[in-house]
Design an enzyme around this catalytic site. Structure first.
Site, PDB file in Angstrom:
ATOM      1  N   ASP A 343     -53.607 -55.711  43.353  1.00 40.88           N
ATOM      2  CA  ASP A 343     -54.352 -55.615  42.094  1.00 40.88           C
ATOM      3  C   ASP A 343     -54.826 -56.994  41.643  1.00 40.88           C
ATOM      4  O   ASP A 343     -54.299 -58.019  42.064  1.00 40.88           O
ATOM      5  CB  ASP A 343     -53.484 -54.977  41.010  1.00 40.88           C
ATOM      6  CG  ASP A 343     -52.293 -55.839  40.638  1.00 40.88           C
ATOM      7  OD1 ASP A 343     -51.680 -56.427  41.566  1.00 40.88           O
ATOM      8  OD2 ASP A 343     -51.953 -55.934  39.450  1.00 40.88           O
ATOM      9  N   GLU A 344     -55.814 -56.990  40.787  1.00 37.49           N
ATOM     10  CA  GLU A 344     -56.302 -58.183  40.093  1.00 37.49           C
ATOM     11  C   GLU A 344     -56.544 -59.364  41.032  1.00 37.49           C
ATOM     12  O   GLU A 344     -56.265 -60.511  40.707  1.00 37.49           O
ATOM     13  CB  GLU A 344     -55.337 -58.570  38.964  1.00 37.49           C
ATOM     14  CG  GLU A 344     -55.247 -57.492  37.886  1.00 37.49           C
ATOM     15  CD  GLU A 344     -54.228 -57.780  36.810  1.00 37.49           C
ATOM     16  OE1 GLU A 344     -54.487 -57.421  35.649  1.00 37.49           O
ATOM     17  OE2 GLU A 344     -53.161 -58.352  37.123  1.00 37.49           O
ATOM     18  N   ALA A 345     -57.093 -59.057  42.227  1.00 39.29           N
ATOM     19  CA  ALA A 345     -57.414 -60.102  43.205  1.00 39.29           C
ATOM     20  C   ALA A 345     -58.808 -60.658  42.905  1.00 39.29           C
ATOM     21  O   ALA A 345     -59.709 -60.642  43.754  1.00 39.29           O
ATOM     22  CB  ALA A 345     -57.328 -59.540  44.616  1.00 39.29           C
TER      23      ALA A 345
END
Length: 543
Positions: A343-345
């Site tokens: 996530d949130e890369a």
């Protein structure tokens, strides 16, 4: 006996008979003190709600002569018997020996019936009458979950660690119970703030009461790396040396982690370890310069921003790192799942993200495990057998939801953790001193009042494997803070995972939850007293 299915209408009528009279407008009614009397708790008035209840007949009363009986040769069942004795002895003062079933009559009988396919791997049947209590299950996990029902049928004072007067009665009748979903999880973030082995065990024990069967440990993030890796030792010694706010941090040795896994297994919980990548990786990048594209290690990070870090996708050494970490962690983890985050890369380009997640998933499979990833994994291609954990919001973009739904329709299983429903680090209300608000306020009703089987448009219920309640710890550093944020929302999420949809009804649930208040207090849990719940009036027994 009359057979009672726990429908919302009928169960609501039964439960609300125990509630106080009409409340003032806008106020939550309080459960009357009579519900805390010595009368047996009505059968099935527990959390999670059982699938089927047949009340009737005289109760069973535990005495100093009670024995816990187990069929000879069933080692796992005997271990459940000793667990039950350990729960009951401090408060009752009774010896409660665990004996062979043939050596005594009556008492509490724990028996395994592998041929009883209707109970599945985790279901159980409880039968209570004046001659004793019998718990029947196909496997030991079912017996263990049945023990949680038995303890909740006893007065809340049974949870105390000093002798109380009783009486210790279990209402007469029968409960037949199986879970709705196979995956019923809770996530503890030990990366933002480190929690010791003892603290994790404490949380495991609390999860067990509500039939949670997965403990998801978030072991790495920008702020800390929490598991020893022999081939990359600085991950723990340097990357784990701090936490949010600059505290001392910490990490688990391999023996520490094995002990967590062993203890969780004794409570029939599977540990799901998470190494978040390619983002949320600053602790690793700070530990080894070669994991950075420029070869320069950033400083350790103690703030709370997200999305700024990324492993170097083009660097071959990155995949040596991923392979080593997954290999060592898989060898320590008997459960089938490894969580690889995803996530949130925000600092990883889309093409690089897809390439990285493809290689990372193949490495997980190489070591005999199945992938779990946050729902951003659907922006790549989830591997066969992978699970996707959805943490979006009710208001998330329709395109994002459709991408997840398409993956589900193509065979990817879903674990639902919508942040504006079950993130336990969200504030209850504007007055809550702890927590975040980016997903909105999440009070007790909002965390309970939704249906996992019908939550995401276009997702068939058959694709939903279950639910999980994450507890992120940017602002949570102590057991007391953890308790206040998890309870009383966590029991409701557990009910969403366990109980049939037919029992799902806020008005009846809030009464059953209110009656959990004295039990939570007896367990030493300083829970949030939500105004949406009619908590008992008058003094809490033993409080």
């Amino acid at each position: 006996m009359h057979r009672l299915r726990t429908s919302p209408r009928l169960l609501g009528a039964l439960l609300l008979l125990a509630a106080a009279g009409a409340p003032a407008a806008g106020a939550a009614p309080s459960v009357a003190s009579a519900t805390l009397s010595s009368a047996p708790r009505p059968l099935g008035r527990i959390v999670p709600a059982p699938a089927s209840v047949t009340p009737g007949g005289p109760p069973y009363t535990l005495t100093a002569a009670t024995r816990i009986r187990v069929d000879r040769g069933h080692r796992a069942a005997r271990a459940v018997g000793h667990y039950l004795a350990g729960v009951l002895r401090p408060s009752t003062g009774f010896p409660l020996p665990v004996v062979d079933a043939a050596a005594a009559r009556g008492g509490i009988l724990l028996r395994l019936r592998p041929a009883d396919a209707a109970l599945g791997d985790e279901g159980y049947r409880l039968e209570s009458g004046p001659g004793g209590v019998t718990l029947t299950a196909r496997g030991p996990a079912g017996l263990f979950h049945g023990v949680q029902t038995l303890r909740q049928q006893l007065p809340a004072e049974v949870e105390r660690d000093t002798v109380r007067p009783g009486p210790w009665t279990v209402a007469g009748g029968a409960v037949t119970d199986v879970p709705r979903f196979a995956y019923r999880g809770a996530m503890l973030d030990v990366s933002r703030h480190f929690f010791t082995v003892a603290q994790v065990k404490r949380y495991i024990d609390r999860l067990a009461v509500y039939k949670i069967n997965k403990l998801h440990l978030h072991l790495s993030d920008d702020q800390g790396w929490r598991i020893a890796v022999d081939s990359w030792p600085r991950l723990a010694t340097h990357g784990g040396s701090t936490q949010v706010g600059g505290g001392p941090g910490g990490h688990y040795t391999k023996d520490d982690y094995r002990e967590i896994v062993r203890y969780a297994a004794s409570r029939y919980q599977e540990v799901v370890p998470e190494i978040d990548m390619p983002g949320h990786s600053n602790a690793a990048l700070a530990s080894y310069p070669g994991l950075n594209c420029d070869g320069v290690a950033p400083p350790l990070y103690t703030g709370t921003s997200v999305g700024f870090s990324s492993l170097c996708v083009a660097e071959p050494r990155t995949y040596d790192f991923v392979d080593d970490v997954i290999r060592e962690l898989a060898a320590l983890t008997p459960g089938r799942h490894l969580h690889i985050g995803g996530d949130e890369a925000h600092s990883t380009g889309h093409a690089d993200y897809v390439a990285f997640m493809d290689r990372a998933q193949r490495i997980v499979a190489k070591y005999g495990k199945s992938v779990i990833g946050w729902h951003q994994l659907t922006g790549a291609v989830p591997a066969p057998g992978a699970l996707v954990q959805y943490w979006g919001l009710d208001r998330s973009p329709a395109a994002e939801k459709e991408r997840v739904a398409l993956a589900a329709r193509n065979g990817t299983g879903l674990v639902l953790s919508p942040a504006d429903r079950v993130y336990l680090d969200m504030k209850y209300t504007a007055d809550t001193p702890l927590g975040h608000t980016w997903a909105g306020y999440v009070d007790v009703r909002r965390s309970y009042d939704w249906d996992p089987g019908a939550y995401l448009p276009g997702v068939p219920e058959s694709a939903v494997r279950g639910v999980e309640a994450p507890l992120w710890t940017e602002r949570i550093a102590t057991d007391a803070q953890l308790d206040r944020m998890a309870f009383p929302r966590l029991p409701g999420v557990a009910e969403l995972g366990w109980s049939p949809a037919a029992t799902h009804d806020w008005e009846t649930y809030r009464v059953r939850l209110a009656e959990q208040g004295p039990r939570l207090a007896a367990l030493g849990i300083d829970y949030h007293r939500s105004s949406q719940v009619p908590w008992p009036v008058g003094p809490v027994p033993g409080g």
